[in-house]
Design a protein around this motif. Sequence first.
Motif, PDB file in Angstrom:
ATOM      1  N   PHE A  72       0.839  -1.196   0.000  1.00 26.30           N
ATOM      2  CA  PHE A  72       0.000   0.000   0.000  1.00 26.30           C
ATOM      3  C   PHE A  72       0.877   1.250   0.000  1.00 26.30           C
ATOM      4  CE2 PHE A  72      -1.992  -3.430   2.408  1.00 26.30           C
ATOM      5  CZ  PHE A  72      -3.133  -3.636   1.653  1.00 26.30           C
ATOM      6  N   ASN A  73       0.305   2.384  -0.378  1.00 22.51           N
ATOM      7  CA  ASN A  73       1.020   3.659  -0.505  1.00 22.51           C
ATOM      8  C   ASN A  73       2.058   3.595  -1.622  1.00 22.51           C
ATOM      9  OD1 ASN A  73      -0.375   4.837   1.608  1.00 22.51           O
ATOM     10  ND2 ASN A  73       1.214   4.420   3.114  1.00 22.51           N
ATOM     11  N   ALA A  74       1.815   2.767  -2.626  1.00 24.26           N
ATOM     12  CA  ALA A  74       2.736   2.671  -3.760  1.00 24.26           C
ATOM     13  C   ALA A  74       2.651   3.946  -4.597  1.00 24.26           C
ATOM     14  CB  ALA A  74       2.396   1.449  -4.612  1.00 24.26           C
ATOM     15  N   LEU A  75       3.770   4.327  -5.174  1.00 21.63           N
ATOM     16  CA  LEU A  75       3.805   5.529  -6.010  1.00 21.63           C
ATOM     17  C   LEU A  75       3.128   5.267  -7.344  1.00 21.63           C
ATOM     18  CD1 LEU A  75       7.470   6.730  -5.362  1.00 21.63           C
ATOM     19  CD2 LEU A  75       5.354   7.543  -4.290  1.00 21.63           C
ATOM     20  N   THR A  76       2.385   6.264  -7.815  1.00 21.67           N
ATOM     21  CA  THR A  76       1.738   6.213  -9.118  1.00 21.67           C
ATOM     22  C   THR A  76       1.754   7.632  -9.700  1.00 21.67           C
ATOM     23  OG1 THR A  76      -0.264   5.483 -10.297  1.00 21.67           O
ATOM     24  CG2 THR A  76      -0.585   6.460  -8.134  1.00 21.67           C
ATOM     25  N   LYS A  77       1.551   7.763 -10.991  1.00 20.39           N
ATOM     26  CA  LYS A  77       1.642   9.079 -11.638  1.00 20.39           C
ATOM     27  C   LYS A  77       0.645  10.077 -11.064  1.00 20.39           C
ATOM     28  CE  LYS A  77       3.274   7.678 -16.188  1.00 20.39           C
ATOM     29  NZ  LYS A  77       2.923   7.572 -17.609  1.00 20.39           N
ATOM     30  N   ASP A  78       1.096  11.327 -10.966  1.00 19.05           N
ATOM     31  CA  ASP A  78       0.219  12.432 -10.590  1.00 19.05           C
ATOM     32  C   ASP A  78      -0.384  12.956 -11.884  1.00 19.05           C
ATOM     33  OD1 ASP A  78      -0.971  14.847  -9.884  1.00 19.05           O
ATOM     34  OD2 ASP A  78       0.650  15.425  -8.521  1.00 19.05           O
ATOM     35  N   PHE A  84       5.413  14.224 -11.863  1.00 26.84           N
ATOM     36  CA  PHE A  84       5.365  14.007 -10.424  1.00 26.84           C
ATOM     37  C   PHE A  84       4.576  12.740 -10.116  1.00 26.84           C
ATOM     38  CE2 PHE A  84       6.424  18.446 -10.699  1.00 26.84           C
ATOM     39  CZ  PHE A  84       7.315  18.620  -9.650  1.00 26.84           C
ATOM     40  N   GLN A  85       4.706  12.288  -8.873  1.00 23.51           N
ATOM     41  CA  GLN A  85       3.995  11.100  -8.431  1.00 23.51           C
ATOM     42  C   GLN A  85       3.186  11.387  -7.180  1.00 23.51           C
ATOM     43  OE1 GLN A  85       7.555   8.588  -8.099  1.00 23.51           O
ATOM     44  NE2 GLN A  85       6.692   7.303  -9.716  1.00 23.51           N
ATOM     45  N   VAL A  86       2.176  10.556  -6.967  1.00 28.99           N
ATOM     46  CA  VAL A  86       1.368  10.597  -5.744  1.00 28.99           C
ATOM     47  C   VAL A  86       1.355   9.200  -5.147  1.00 28.99           C
ATOM     48  CG1 VAL A  86      -0.081  12.543  -6.438  1.00 28.99           C
ATOM     49  CG2 VAL A  86      -0.775  10.219  -7.025  1.00 28.99           C
ATOM     50  N   GLN A  87       0.959   9.126  -3.903  1.00 28.90           N
ATOM     51  CA  GLN A  87       0.939   7.836  -3.218  1.00 28.90           C
ATOM     52  C   GLN A  87      -0.480   7.331  -3.064  1.00 28.90           C
ATOM     53  OE1 GLN A  87       3.429   8.569   0.288  1.00 28.90           O
ATOM     54  NE2 GLN A  87       4.190   6.518  -0.108  1.00 28.90           N
ATOM     55  N   SER A  88      -1.025   6.822  -4.145  1.00 25.67           N
ATOM     56  CA  SER A  88      -2.380   6.285  -4.064  1.00 25.67           C
ATOM     57  C   SER A  88      -2.445   4.885  -4.655  1.00 25.67           C
ATOM     58  CB  SER A  88      -3.360   7.214  -4.793  1.00 25.67           C
ATOM     59  OG  SER A  88      -2.993   7.326  -6.151  1.00 25.67           O
ATOM     60  N   GLY A  89      -1.295   4.267  -4.849  1.00 22.84           N
ATOM     61  CA  GLY A  89      -1.275   2.961  -5.496  1.00 22.84           C
ATOM     62  C   GLY A  89      -1.288   1.797  -4.530  1.00 22.84           C
ATOM     63  N   ALA A  90      -1.728   0.652  -5.051  1.00 21.08           N
ATOM     64  CA  ALA A  90      -1.688  -0.605  -4.297  1.00 21.08           C
ATOM     65  C   ALA A  90      -1.365  -1.728  -5.282  1.00 21.08           C
ATOM     66  CB  ALA A  90      -3.020  -0.871  -3.606  1.00 21.08           C
ATOM     67  N   ILE A  91      -0.538  -2.663  -4.836  1.00 24.31           N
ATOM     68  CA  ILE A  91      -0.102  -3.799  -5.665  1.00 24.31           C
ATOM     69  C   ILE A  91      -0.341  -5.074  -4.868  1.00 24.31           C
ATOM     70  CG2 ILE A  91       1.906  -4.901  -6.723  1.00 24.31           C
ATOM     71  CD1 ILE A  91       3.074  -2.046  -7.107  1.00 24.31           C
ATOM     72  N   ASN A  92      -0.770  -6.129  -5.551  1.00 29.96           N
ATOM     73  CA  ASN A  92      -1.000  -7.402  -4.883  1.00 29.96           C
ATOM     74  C   ASN A  92      -0.259  -8.514  -5.612  1.00 29.96           C
ATOM     75  OD1 ASN A  92      -2.960 -10.049  -4.774  1.00 29.96           O
ATOM     76  ND2 ASN A  92      -2.707  -9.030  -2.814  1.00 29.96           N
ATOM     77  N   GLY A 130      -5.731  -3.842 -12.359  1.00 24.15           N
ATOM     78  CA  GLY A 130      -5.914  -5.200 -12.867  1.00 24.15           C
ATOM     79  C   GLY A 130      -4.803  -5.654 -13.805  1.00 24.15           C
ATOM     80  N   ASN A 131      -3.958  -4.724 -14.272  1.00 21.26           N
ATOM     81  CA  ASN A 131      -2.841  -5.098 -15.145  1.00 21.26           C
ATOM     82  C   ASN A 131      -1.716  -5.724 -14.338  1.00 21.26           C
ATOM     83  OD1 ASN A 131      -4.271  -3.805 -17.152  1.00 21.26           O
ATOM     84  ND2 ASN A 131      -2.538  -2.621 -17.901  1.00 21.26           N
ATOM     85  N   ARG A 132      -0.934  -6.560 -15.016  1.00 23.84           N
ATOM     86  CA  ARG A 132       0.250  -7.125 -14.388  1.00 23.84           C
ATOM     87  C   ARG A 132       1.323  -6.052 -14.241  1.00 23.84           C
ATOM     88  NH1 ARG A 132       1.446 -12.297 -17.892  1.00 23.84           N
ATOM     89  NH2 ARG A 132       3.537 -11.818 -17.152  1.00 23.84           N
ATOM     90  N   VAL A 133       2.106  -6.158 -13.177  1.00 26.89           N
ATOM     91  CA  VAL A 133       3.212  -5.227 -12.943  1.00 26.89           C
ATOM     92  C   VAL A 133       4.351  -5.576 -13.910  1.00 26.89           C
ATOM     93  CG1 VAL A 133       4.928  -4.474 -11.241  1.00 26.89           C
ATOM     94  CG2 VAL A 133       2.556  -4.835 -10.548  1.00 26.89           C
ATOM     95  N   ALA A 134       4.978  -4.565 -14.482  1.00 29.02           N
ATOM     96  CA  ALA A 134       6.037  -4.747 -15.485  1.00 29.02           C
ATOM     97  C   ALA A 134       7.212  -5.557 -14.942  1.00 29.02           C
ATOM     98  CB  ALA A 134       6.534  -3.387 -15.958  1.00 29.02           C
ATOM     99  N   ASN A 135       7.822  -6.324 -15.825  1.00 32.89           N
ATOM    100  CA  ASN A 135       9.073  -7.062 -15.583  1.00 32.89           C
ATOM    101  C   ASN A 135       8.987  -8.173 -14.542  1.00 32.89           C
ATOM    102  OD1 ASN A 135      10.553  -5.442 -17.463  1.00 32.89           O
ATOM    103  ND2 ASN A 135      10.536  -3.824 -15.935  1.00 32.89           N
ATOM    104  N   ILE A 136       7.799  -8.621 -14.205  1.00 33.94           N
ATOM    105  CA  ILE A 136       7.651  -9.721 -13.247  1.00 33.94           C
ATOM    106  C   ILE A 136       6.912 -10.863 -13.944  1.00 33.94           C
ATOM    107  CG2 ILE A 136       6.722 -10.473 -11.030  1.00 33.94           C
ATOM    108  CD1 ILE A 136       6.954  -7.568 -10.081  1.00 33.94           C
ATOM    109  N   PRO A 137       7.590 -11.979 -14.184  1.00 33.33           N
ATOM    110  CA  PRO A 137       6.928 -13.104 -14.845  1.00 33.33           C
ATOM    111  C   PRO A 137       5.957 -13.815 -13.900  1.00 33.33           C
ATOM    112  CG  PRO A 137       9.126 -13.752 -14.193  1.00 33.33           C
ATOM    113  CD  PRO A 137       8.986 -12.282 -13.864  1.00 33.33           C
ATOM    114  N   VAL A 138       4.935 -14.408 -14.470  1.00 30.57           N
ATOM    115  CA  VAL A 138       4.004 -15.204 -13.674  1.00 30.57           C
ATOM    116  C   VAL A 138       4.661 -16.539 -13.310  1.00 30.57           C
ATOM    117  CG1 VAL A 138       1.775 -16.391 -13.665  1.00 30.57           C
ATOM    118  CG2 VAL A 138       1.970 -14.108 -14.665  1.00 30.57           C
TER     119      VAL A 138
END
Length: 186
Positions: A72-78, A84-92, A130-138
Amino acid sequence: PRDAAFTWRICLSYLGSVTPYLNLATSFLPEIGRDFSGKNFKPTRGKLTEVGLKMQQNKVFLTLALFDLSKFNALTKDLQHPGFQVQSGAINSRGIELEIKSDYSSGWNISAQYTYNLVKHQENNDGYNGNRVANIPVHSAATRLSYDFSSGVFKGLKFGLGAQYKGANFVDDANSQLIPAITLLN
């Protein structure tokens, strides 16, 4: 910014020929940088739930784990202020890991691992929810065979052969282009 936090970890297991376990944990990582208004970023927070089994039969060790990890609090584009970036991201990240190892007294050792790890954006200002995070294989896997010399002229020498598989993954969070899977021999 806050540079300290209380985190916790609880591990439960039952020791036997098959050892089931449960691992619950939280994490905290200070984030470097500032948003458009000059405000320091908050630390990222994480939460892990893992259940698994560990087993040993003679010289064979087996580990199986199911995991669910959220950040939680992952950086995402403003979107209001480009660059700039904002902290409204979440990754699972959810998946399964399987490992088997065997150490023989004759000097031979073998190991094999497989991981299924589906890492997705849960909250993202770029529209990539819902998209996969870049550079991480399943899918990823590895195997290794090695031999340890325990006597003679080569005592202390070890040689081995291994293979690593890295499944297909995306070049960006938009999932616009897929990088094909590769296998490395070493």
